[in-house]
Each structure stands twice: as C-alpha cells, then as structure tokens.
Design a protein around this motif. Structure first.
Motif, PDB file in Angstrom:
ATOM      1  N   MET A   7     -11.126  -7.000   0.048  1.00 35.93           N
ATOM      2  CA  MET A   7     -10.209  -8.150  -0.042  1.00 35.93           C
ATOM      3  C   MET A   7      -8.959  -7.789  -0.829  1.00 35.93           C
ATOM      4  SD  MET A   7     -11.369 -10.691   1.678  1.00 35.93           S
ATOM      5  CE  MET A   7     -10.368 -11.982   0.974  1.00 35.93           C
ATOM      6  N   ASP A   8      -9.179  -7.029  -1.904  1.00 32.53           N
ATOM      7  CA  ASP A   8      -8.029  -6.617  -2.715  1.00 32.53           C
ATOM      8  C   ASP A   8      -7.087  -5.716  -1.911  1.00 32.53           C
ATOM      9  OD1 ASP A   8      -6.565  -6.523  -5.166  1.00 32.53           O
ATOM     10  OD2 ASP A   8      -7.334  -4.497  -5.485  1.00 32.53           O
ATOM     11  N   MET A   9      -7.661  -4.791  -1.134  1.00 34.61           N
ATOM     12  CA  MET A   9      -6.854  -3.895  -0.296  1.00 34.61           C
ATOM     13  C   MET A   9      -6.106  -4.683   0.778  1.00 34.61           C
ATOM     14  SD  MET A   9      -7.013  -0.775  -1.313  1.00 34.61           S
ATOM     15  CE  MET A   9      -6.478   0.050   0.158  1.00 34.61           C
ATOM     16  N   LEU A  10      -6.808  -5.654   1.356  1.00 37.39           N
ATOM     17  CA  LEU A  10      -6.151  -6.475   2.384  1.00 37.39           C
ATOM     18  C   LEU A  10      -4.992  -7.263   1.788  1.00 37.39           C
ATOM     19  CD1 LEU A  10      -9.267  -7.795   4.385  1.00 37.39           C
ATOM     20  CD2 LEU A  10      -7.553  -6.120   5.141  1.00 37.39           C
ATOM     21  N   ASN A  11      -5.210  -7.791   0.584  1.00 37.19           N
ATOM     22  CA  ASN A  11      -4.130  -8.544  -0.079  1.00 37.19           C
ATOM     23  C   ASN A  11      -2.930  -7.654  -0.366  1.00 37.19           C
ATOM     24  OD1 ASN A  11      -5.522 -10.961  -0.073  1.00 37.19           O
ATOM     25  ND2 ASN A  11      -6.498 -10.569  -2.076  1.00 37.19           N
ATOM     26  N   LYS A  12      -3.225  -6.434  -0.805  1.00 34.49           N
ATOM     27  CA  LYS A  12      -2.125  -5.494  -1.081  1.00 34.49           C
ATOM     28  C   LYS A  12      -1.359  -5.151   0.198  1.00 34.49           C
ATOM     29  CE  LYS A  12      -4.002  -3.348  -5.252  1.00 34.49           C
ATOM     30  NZ  LYS A  12      -4.481  -2.096  -5.879  1.00 34.49           N
ATOM     31  N   LEU A  13      -2.116  -4.951   1.308  1.00 34.81           N
ATOM     32  CA  LEU A  13      -1.471  -4.648   2.587  1.00 34.81           C
ATOM     33  C   LEU A  13      -0.572  -5.810   3.028  1.00 34.81           C
ATOM     34  CD1 LEU A  13      -4.382  -2.918   4.567  1.00 34.81           C
ATOM     35  CD2 LEU A  13      -2.285  -1.843   3.695  1.00 34.81           C
ATOM     36  N   GLU A  14      -1.086  -7.018   2.843  1.00 33.28           N
ATOM     37  CA  GLU A  14      -0.276  -8.183   3.202  1.00 33.28           C
ATOM     38  C   GLU A  14       0.988  -8.254   2.343  1.00 33.28           C
ATOM     39  OE1 GLU A  14      -0.559 -10.323   5.620  1.00 33.28           O
ATOM     40  OE2 GLU A  14      -2.377  -9.338   6.395  1.00 33.28           O
ATOM     41  N   LYS A  15       0.818  -7.968   1.046  1.00 34.89           N
ATOM     42  CA  LYS A  15       1.973  -7.986   0.145  1.00 34.89           C
ATOM     43  C   LYS A  15       2.998  -6.914   0.549  1.00 34.89           C
ATOM     44  CE  LYS A  15       0.744 -11.238  -2.738  1.00 34.89           C
ATOM     45  NZ  LYS A  15       1.559 -12.482  -2.866  1.00 34.89           N
ATOM     46  N   LEU A  16       2.438  -5.723   0.927  1.00 39.07           N
ATOM     47  CA  LEU A  16       3.341  -4.648   1.349  1.00 39.07           C
ATOM     48  C   LEU A  16       4.105  -5.023   2.616  1.00 39.07           C
ATOM     49  CD1 LEU A  16       1.132  -1.480   0.680  1.00 39.07           C
ATOM     50  CD2 LEU A  16       3.224  -2.155  -0.534  1.00 39.07           C
ATOM     51  N   LYS A  17       3.403  -5.661   3.573  1.00 41.78           N
ATOM     52  CA  LYS A  17       4.073  -6.115   4.799  1.00 41.78           C
ATOM     53  C   LYS A  17       5.167  -7.132   4.474  1.00 41.78           C
ATOM     54  CE  LYS A  17       0.167  -5.451   7.973  1.00 41.78           C
ATOM     55  NZ  LYS A  17      -0.795  -6.117   8.884  1.00 41.78           N
ATOM     56  N   GLU A  18       4.796  -8.061   3.592  1.00 41.09           N
ATOM     57  CA  GLU A  18       5.784  -9.084   3.202  1.00 41.09           C
ATOM     58  C   GLU A  18       6.962  -8.454   2.470  1.00 41.09           C
ATOM     59  OE1 GLU A  18       6.036 -13.252   0.639  1.00 41.09           O
ATOM     60  OE2 GLU A  18       4.159 -12.100   0.727  1.00 41.09           O
ATOM     61  N   LEU A  19       6.660  -7.479   1.586  1.00 36.83           N
ATOM     62  CA  LEU A  19       7.730  -6.790   0.870  1.00 36.83           C
ATOM     63  C   LEU A  19       8.648  -6.052   1.827  1.00 36.83           C
ATOM     64  CD1 LEU A  19       9.071  -5.810  -1.734  1.00 36.83           C
ATOM     65  CD2 LEU A  19       7.376  -3.952  -1.810  1.00 36.83           C
ATOM     66  N   ARG A  20       8.057  -5.389   2.818  1.00 36.97           N
ATOM     67  CA  ARG A  20       8.868  -4.648   3.799  1.00 36.97           C
ATOM     68  C   ARG A  20       9.756  -5.603   4.591  1.00 36.97           C
ATOM     69  NH1 ARG A  20       8.523  -3.084   9.119  1.00 36.97           N
ATOM     70  NH2 ARG A  20       9.415  -1.012   9.589  1.00 36.97           N
ATOM     71  N   SER A  21       9.182  -6.704   5.007  1.00 33.36           N
ATOM     72  CA  SER A  21       9.947  -7.693   5.773  1.00 33.36           C
ATOM     73  C   SER A  21      11.082  -8.273   4.942  1.00 33.36           C
ATOM     74  CB  SER A  21       9.020  -8.797   6.266  1.00 33.36           C
ATOM     75  OG  SER A  21       9.755  -9.806   6.914  1.00 33.36           O
TER      76      SER A  21
END
Length: 225
Positions: A7-21
């Motif tokens: 879950m923590d990794m998924l949250n980080k991936l989502e944050k990274l996607k949002e950061l990239r966008s």
C-alpha cells in the motif's frame, strides 16, 4: 506487514504520477507565462514606435493644415484685390466715356469753324492714338463674379486648423506658404517596398515592414583598462 508495504509503494507511485503530471503542467504554464511576458514587452516596444510615428504624422498634418489655411487666406485677399481693381477700372471707363461725349461735339464745332475759314479738319483722336478708337468707349462695365464658394473644411480639419493657428511656427522673411513648400518632410525609401516614407518612421505605413536605418549607430568601444 507485506500488505502495508504494498500500500505504501502504491501510494508513492500515485504521488509520483501526480508529481509528474503537476510538474509538466507547471513547466507548461511557466513557458506560456514567459512567452506572454515576451510578447507584452515586444508589443510595448512596438507601441512606443507607433506613437512616435503617429506624432510625426500629426506634425506633418499640422503643417499641411496650416498651409491650406494660408492658401484660403490668399484666395480671400486676391478676391478682394480683383474686386477693387475692377471697381477702379469701371470708374475710369465711365470717366473716359463722359470725356469722349464732351470731346465729340467740341471736335465737330472746331472742324466746322476750320472749314468755314478754309482749314482742313483735325485728325480724329484714334488717328493719333490707336487705343482711343470708338469701340473702346463701347465697352461695358465689369462686375466681379466670385468663384463658386468652396465646400467648408471637414470638422476634423477645421479643428486642426484652429489648433495650427495656436502653434508658434518660426517665421522666415519669405511668406509662410513658401516656407512650407521649401521645407518638405525628410523622406527615405522603404527597404521592403521601396516607397518613400518619413525618415524617422520605425515601420513602413504601406507594407508594415519594420524600417531599419541605413546608417545604424556603431556601439561605443570601451576604453582599454
């Protein structure tokens, strides 16, 4: 524990996607902002040049309006002069006709007396002076017919003419109209369309090309330290 890490990794991936966008959006907005600022500065420079060109055109317009006003004043003065000259001519002609009417019976009396005593008649006056033929005294008076009145100046030109009268223009010894004609506005050829435009025009009013000076100022050299 494993589920929490996932879950923590998924949250980080989502944050990274949002950061990239958001970063892409941020860069896009920043680039647009930079472009708009550059356009604003460029248009401000153009506006400055356009206002200078407008000032030159208005000065030229004032010169032409003032010249037109002087021409109208000259026309009015010439009409008055012609009318006065024709009045003088008519008075002189009427006086000459009266003198001619007195001359003819006097000449007849003199010729009659001379004939009675055996003398020849005196020559007619036109024999002594070709200008004094009988046809001359049959001329009619002249009445000054003024030219059809010109249409009034448009309101914009009338206002400009009034403003031109308040402008302090240096007076030369020659007439004002001659001074205007002797000092045409400085011109140059547009490097794009080759038409004559004002020497200081930053852009060509005909083809809208930016005007460049044929003799650009050279940058000053820095003194050697």
């Amino acid at each position: 524990m494993a589920d929490e890490k996932e879950m923590d990794m998924l949250n980080k991936l989502e944050k990274l996607k949002e950061l990239r966008s958001r970063t892409l959006q941020f860069e896009k907005v920043k680039n647009r902002l930079r472009q708009e600022v550059e356009i604003t500065e460029s248009e401000e420079n153009f506006l400055c040049e356009y206002r200078q060109e407008m000032e030159l055109l208005l000065q030229e317009k004032m010169a032409h309006v003032e010249e037109l006003r002087l021409i109208h004043a000259d026309i009015n003065m010439m009409e008055t002069t012609i009318k006065q000259a024709e009045e003088e001519r008519n008075r002189a002609l009427e006086s000459a006709k009266k003198m001619y009417e007195e001359y003819r019976p006097l000449k007849e009396d003199v010729d009659s007396i001379r004939s009675n005593i055996g003398l020849s008649k005196l020559p007619d006056i036109h024999e002594d002076d070709d200008k004094l033929k009988p046809e001359f005294f049959e001329k009619s008076n002249l009445d000054w017919q003024s030219e059809p009145s010109e249409p009034p100046l448009p309101q914009s030109l009338a206002v400009a003419a009034a403003a031109a009268q308040q402008i302090q223009v240096p007076r030369a010894k020659t007439t004002d109209r001659q001074a205007f004609r002797q000092q045409p506005p400085p011109m140059k050829a547009c490097l794009s369309c080759h038409q004559q435009i004002h020497r200081n025009a930053p852009i060509c009013p005909l083809c809208k090309a930016k005007s460049r000076s044929r003799n650009p100022k050279k940058p000053k050299r820095k003194l050697d330290e």
